[in-house]
Structures are given as structure tokens and as C-alpha cells.
Design an enzyme around this catalytic site. Structure first.
Site, PDB file in Angstrom:
ATOM      1  N   SER A 133       0.872  -1.189   0.000  1.00 52.18           N
ATOM      2  CA  SER A 133       0.000   0.000   0.000  1.00 52.18           C
ATOM      3  C   SER A 133       0.898   1.225   0.000  1.00 52.18           C
ATOM      4  O   SER A 133       2.045   1.144   0.455  1.00 52.18           O
ATOM      5  CB  SER A 133      -0.845   0.008   1.284  1.00 52.18           C
ATOM      6  OG  SER A 133      -1.569   1.211   1.399  1.00 52.18           O
ATOM      7  N   TYR A 146      -3.027  -1.143  10.790  1.00 50.26           N
ATOM      8  CA  TYR A 146      -2.968  -1.485   9.357  1.00 50.26           C
ATOM      9  C   TYR A 146      -1.629  -1.058   8.767  1.00 50.26           C
ATOM     10  O   TYR A 146      -0.965  -1.829   8.075  1.00 50.26           O
ATOM     11  CB  TYR A 146      -4.124  -0.799   8.624  1.00 50.26           C
ATOM     12  CG  TYR A 146      -4.125  -1.025   7.121  1.00 50.26           C
ATOM     13  CD1 TYR A 146      -4.514  -2.249   6.576  1.00 50.26           C
ATOM     14  CD2 TYR A 146      -3.716  -0.017   6.241  1.00 50.26           C
ATOM     15  CE1 TYR A 146      -4.508  -2.459   5.197  1.00 50.26           C
ATOM     16  CE2 TYR A 146      -3.719  -0.211   4.867  1.00 50.26           C
ATOM     17  CZ  TYR A 146      -4.112  -1.432   4.349  1.00 50.26           C
ATOM     18  OH  TYR A 146      -4.095  -1.636   2.982  1.00 50.26           O
TER      19      TYR A 146
HETATM   20  N1  LIG Z   1      -8.649  -0.565  -1.813  1.00 50.66           N
HETATM   21  C1  LIG Z   1      -7.667   0.231  -1.391  1.00 50.66           C
HETATM   22  O1  LIG Z   1      -7.827   1.454  -1.271  1.00 50.66           O
HETATM   23  C2  LIG Z   1      -6.310  -0.358  -1.102  1.00 50.66           C
HETATM   24  C3  LIG Z   1      -5.220   0.509  -1.050  1.00 50.66           C
HETATM   25  C4  LIG Z   1      -3.941  -0.001  -0.768  1.00 50.66           C
HETATM   26  C5  LIG Z   1      -3.806  -1.363  -0.554  1.00 50.66           C
HETATM   27  N2  LIG Z   1      -4.884  -2.197  -0.616  1.00 50.66           N
HETATM   28  C6  LIG Z   1      -4.657  -3.621  -0.389  1.00 50.66           C
HETATM   29  O2  LIG Z   1      -5.119  -4.310  -1.527  1.00 50.66           O
HETATM   30  C7  LIG Z   1      -5.388  -5.660  -1.186  1.00 50.66           C
HETATM   31  C8  LIG Z   1      -6.705  -6.071  -1.811  1.00 50.66           C
HETATM   32  O3  LIG Z   1      -7.735  -5.287  -1.244  1.00 50.66           O
HETATM   33  P1  LIG Z   1      -8.964  -4.735  -2.082  1.00 50.66           P
HETATM   34  O4  LIG Z   1      -8.858  -3.260  -2.082  1.00 50.66           O
HETATM   35  O5  LIG Z   1      -9.119  -5.435  -3.370  1.00 50.66           O
HETATM   36  O6  LIG Z   1     -10.167  -5.070  -1.071  1.00 50.66           O
HETATM   37  P2  LIG Z   1     -11.298  -6.204  -1.118  1.00 50.66           P
HETATM   38  O7  LIG Z   1     -12.153  -6.005  -2.311  1.00 50.66           O
HETATM   39  O8  LIG Z   1     -11.936  -6.159   0.230  1.00 50.66           O
HETATM   40  O9  LIG Z   1     -10.481  -7.557  -1.307  1.00 50.66           O
HETATM   41  C9  LIG Z   1      -9.796  -8.165  -0.234  1.00 50.66           C
HETATM   42  C10 LIG Z   1      -9.626  -9.619  -0.545  1.00 50.66           C
HETATM   43  O10 LIG Z   1      -8.847 -10.225   0.514  1.00 50.66           O
HETATM   44  C11 LIG Z   1      -9.505 -11.430   0.872  1.00 50.66           C
HETATM   45  N3  LIG Z   1      -9.149 -11.902   2.197  1.00 50.66           N
HETATM   46  C12 LIG Z   1      -9.286 -11.298   3.400  1.00 50.66           C
HETATM   47  N4  LIG Z   1      -8.831 -12.120   4.380  1.00 50.66           N
HETATM   48  C13 LIG Z   1      -8.394 -13.253   3.776  1.00 50.66           C
HETATM   49  C14 LIG Z   1      -7.828 -14.474   4.223  1.00 50.66           C
HETATM   50  N5  LIG Z   1      -7.634 -14.717   5.527  1.00 50.66           N
HETATM   51  N6  LIG Z   1      -7.473 -15.419   3.298  1.00 50.66           N
HETATM   52  C15 LIG Z   1      -7.683 -15.199   1.993  1.00 50.66           C
HETATM   53  N7  LIG Z   1      -8.258 -14.098   1.503  1.00 50.66           N
HETATM   54  C16 LIG Z   1      -8.601 -13.128   2.392  1.00 50.66           C
HETATM   55  C17 LIG Z   1     -10.987 -11.114   0.738  1.00 50.66           C
HETATM   56  O11 LIG Z   1     -11.709 -12.325   0.697  1.00 50.66           O
HETATM   57  P3  LIG Z   1     -13.234 -12.502   1.186  1.00 50.66           P
HETATM   58  O12 LIG Z   1     -14.088 -12.204  -0.015  1.00 50.66           O
HETATM   59  O13 LIG Z   1     -13.298 -13.927   1.614  1.00 50.66           O
HETATM   60  O14 LIG Z   1     -13.458 -11.544   2.320  1.00 50.66           O
HETATM   61  C18 LIG Z   1     -10.946 -10.388  -0.604  1.00 50.66           C
HETATM   62  O15 LIG Z   1     -10.870 -11.295  -1.659  1.00 50.66           O
HETATM   63  C19 LIG Z   1      -5.338  -5.708   0.337  1.00 50.66           C
HETATM   64  O16 LIG Z   1      -4.117  -6.290   0.736  1.00 50.66           O
HETATM   65  C20 LIG Z   1      -5.404  -4.262   0.747  1.00 50.66           C
HETATM   66  O17 LIG Z   1      -4.773  -4.037   1.999  1.00 50.66           O
HETATM   67  C21 LIG Z   1      -6.125  -1.714  -0.887  1.00 50.66           C
END
Ligand SMILES: NC(=O)c1ccc[n+]([C@@H]2O[C@H](COP(=O)([O-])OP(=O)(O)OC[C@H]3O[C@@H](n4cnc5c(N)ncnc54)[C@H](OP(=O)(O)O)[C@@H]3O)[C@@H](O)[C@H]2O)c1
Length: 271
Positions: A133, A146
Site C-alpha cells: 500500500s 494497518y
Molecule cells: N482498496 C484500497 O484502497 C487499497 C489501497 C492499498 C492497498 N490495498 C490492499 O489491496 C489488497 C486487496 O484489497 P482490495 O482493495 O481489493 O479489497 P477487497 O475487495 O476487500 O479484497 C480483499 C480480498 O482479501 C480477501 N481476504 C481477506 N482475508 C483473507 C484471508 N484470511 N485469506 C484469503 N483471503 C482473504 C478477501 O476475501 P473474502 O471475499 O473472503 O473476504 C478479498 O478477496 C489488500 O491487501 C489491501 O490491503 C487496498
């Protein structure tokens, strides 16, 4: 021969869009997720398979990696993407909540990476891409735990790259700014009345940044670039205000940068 990527957290958001992007580009895709029913819509791609993988469950990790190698013959890229945000007043967070945040965002990545390394070493090639991130290099209010997971990942991967180079294994960190996904809905927000005056407004101000945020496709494209640029470059900033904020953090003294963050995120808060 087509290359193969294994993606964690491919049920929604960045992981899902990256799975689609790579499948449409002709790669074999192992789209892994905790609940495989969520991946039903992805099965229209003949070069994509859905496997169960919870990053906190070592048996499921081994089974998903074995199943991917059986299905596609090899894995070329691991995309450690699963994660979520524990947000709010640190004092109000329970040990269980803090541990779960680290188990998912840090130890989950270490778990999957550890299981895949023998495969990469044996074939003397491989790549580990991680969704860290912009919050792995800078900080905002309420995200203390976080941030500490993402800062941990940045340090872990920055060091790990040294010992893996001898095996032709590349390490790459994708550093998104705010991206419109399920992330904001999955936030575990914690507060108490002693902190509510601060946390509720600051949380709202942070969430406001998602209103104009790009979708996960910009990140999928950056993952594609990282997977295909044939370099040992470690860091890839992408999305929203992420790249400019990282540049400003690099340029400005920390006290100036902190004042700038405070003027935005603490807007409307009276002490
Ligand atoms: N969106 C942002 O603004 C942003 C910015 C910087 C970094 N990120 C990072 O990007 C990554 C993806 O996030 P996203 O934005 O795409 O959010 P998201 O749509 O909420 O996706 C998160 C994913 O992680 C999965 N997950 C959570 N706990 C897990 C576990 N124990 N084992 C396997 N899968 C698990 C969720 O699965 P379920 O469907 O089962 O819950 C979902 O598929 C994360 O690492 C997040 O920290 C996001």
C-alpha cells in the site's frame, strides 16, 4: 507456453480484476479465495481455475498450490494480495483484532511465500508480487495497526529480495493509493466514546477520498507491468493520489508532510 499466476484474495476488488486481466491476456490464472462460490463468475474463462485458499490456513495454502501446479504444470508468479483494514482508535482495539490483522496481512503473506519458494527454487525462476500500500511507506490517522502490517511487508520484501536473487526469483511491491473496491466495506472500525470526537470525523474524511478513487483495474494493469517488465524493480506506486503522496513524502521534511495530512484528514475536528 502460457505463464501461470496464483492470486490470493481473488474473490473481489484488486484480486478479482487482476485475475480477469491476466486471463484475458492469455495467462493461466489460479484465482484463490476463502469462499470458492464467490468465484463462480470467473469460471467463464477456460484458462482460469478457482481454488480455496485462506492465507491463515497452511493446509489450504499447500493444497491450492499443489492443485494449481497439477492443473497448469507450474506457477510463474505468486500475487500476495489478500488483506483488509483494521482502523480506528488503537486503545480500543482488542488483542484478537490486532492479531487477526497481522495474521492476515503479514503472516498470511509469509505463509504463502514460504510454501511456494521450494517450487520457484527448483525451477530457478519465479516472481513474488505483493499488494502492500502507499500506507506501507507513509501514514494517516487511525490506520496505526494497518500501517504497521504494510510497513512490515515493505521491510520483509525489501530484505527478502537479496537472498532470492541467486535463484532468479524477483520480488515486487505494488503500492496502491485509495482504490474503489470492497476494502472500505470490509474495514473493521473500532472506537470508544473517549475517542469518538476524533475518530468518527477522521474516519469520514478518510472514506471521502474513496469517492473519487479509481477502480482496481489500474492496479491490475500495474501488476501486469510488474510481471512483464523483466526487471528487478521493487516498488510500483499506483492509483489515486498514491504516487503524488509518496513523492511528497520523499521530497518534504516529515513535519511538513504530517501537517499536510493533518490539514486534510483532521478537517472539522475540534479539540
Ligand atoms: N482498496 C484500497 O484502497 C487499497 C489501497 C492499498 C492497498 N490495498 C490492499 O489491496 C489488497 C486487496 O484489497 P482490495 O482493495 O481489493 O479489497 P477487497 O475487495 O476487500 O479484497 C480483499 C480480498 O482479501 C480477501 N481476504 C481477506 N482475508 C483473507 C484471508 N484470511 N485469506 C484469503 N483471503 C482473504 C478477501 O476475501 P473474502 O471475499 O473472503 O473476504 C478479498 O478477496 C489488500 O491487501 C489491501 O490491503 C487496498
Amino acid at each position: 507456453m502460457s505463464k501461470t499466476i496464483l492470486i490470493t484474495g481473488a474473490s473481489t476488488g484488486i484480486g478479482k480484476l487482476t485475475a480477469i486481466y491476466f486471463a484475458e491476456k492469455g495467462w493461466n490464472v489460479s484465482a484463490t479465495m476463502r469462499t470458492t462460490e464467490k468465484g463462480r463468475g470467473l469460471l467463464k474463462y477456460s484458462n482460469l481455475k478457482v481454488f480455496a485458499l485462506d492465507v491463515m490456513d497452511e493446509t489450504s495454502i499447500s493444497q491450492a498450490i499443489d492443485a494449481t501446479i497439477s492443473a497448469f504444470g507450474t506457477i510463474d508468479v505468486l500475487f500476495n494480495n489478500a488483506g483488509y483494514g483494521l482502523v480506528g482508535a488503537f486503545e480500543a482495539m482488542s488483542q484478537v483484532q490486532i492479531k487477526k490483522q497481522f495474521d492476515t496481512n503479514v503472516f498470511g503473506v509469509m505463509n504463502v511465500t514460504k510454501v511456494i519458494l521450494p517450487h520457484f527454487r527448483a525451477k530457478k525462476s519465479g516472481m513474488i508480487i505483493n499488494t502492500t500500500s502507499m500506507g506501507g511507506l507513509i501514514t494517516f490517522p487511525l490506520y496505526s495497526v494497518y500501517h504497521s502490517t504494510k510497513w512490515a511487508l515493505e521491510g520483509f520484501m525489501e530484505s527478502l529480495q537479496f537472498e532470492l536473487k541467486q535463484f532468479n526469483i524477483k520480488v515486487k511491491n505494488i503500492e496502491p493509493g485509495a482504490i474503489k473496491t470492497e476494502f472500505e466495506n470490509a474495514i473493521d472500525f473500532v472506537s470508544t466514546k473517549d475517542y469518538d470526537n476524533y475518530t468518527i470525523q477522521a474516519h469520514k474524511n478518510m472514506l471521502d477520498t474513496y469517492k473519487t478513487a479509481p477502480t482496481g483495474e489500474v492496479v491490475a494493469k500495474k501488476v501486469w507491468q510488474a510481471a512483464n517488465d523483466n526487471t528487478y524493480r521493487l516498488r510500483y506506486a499506483v492509483g489515486g493520489q498514491g504516487p503524488i503522496l509518496l513523492f511528497m513524502r520523499w521530497l518534504l521534511p516529515l513535519s511538513w508532510f504530517t501537517k499536510m495530512v493533518s490539514s486534510q484528514v483532521e478537517k472539522g475536528i475540534k479539540y
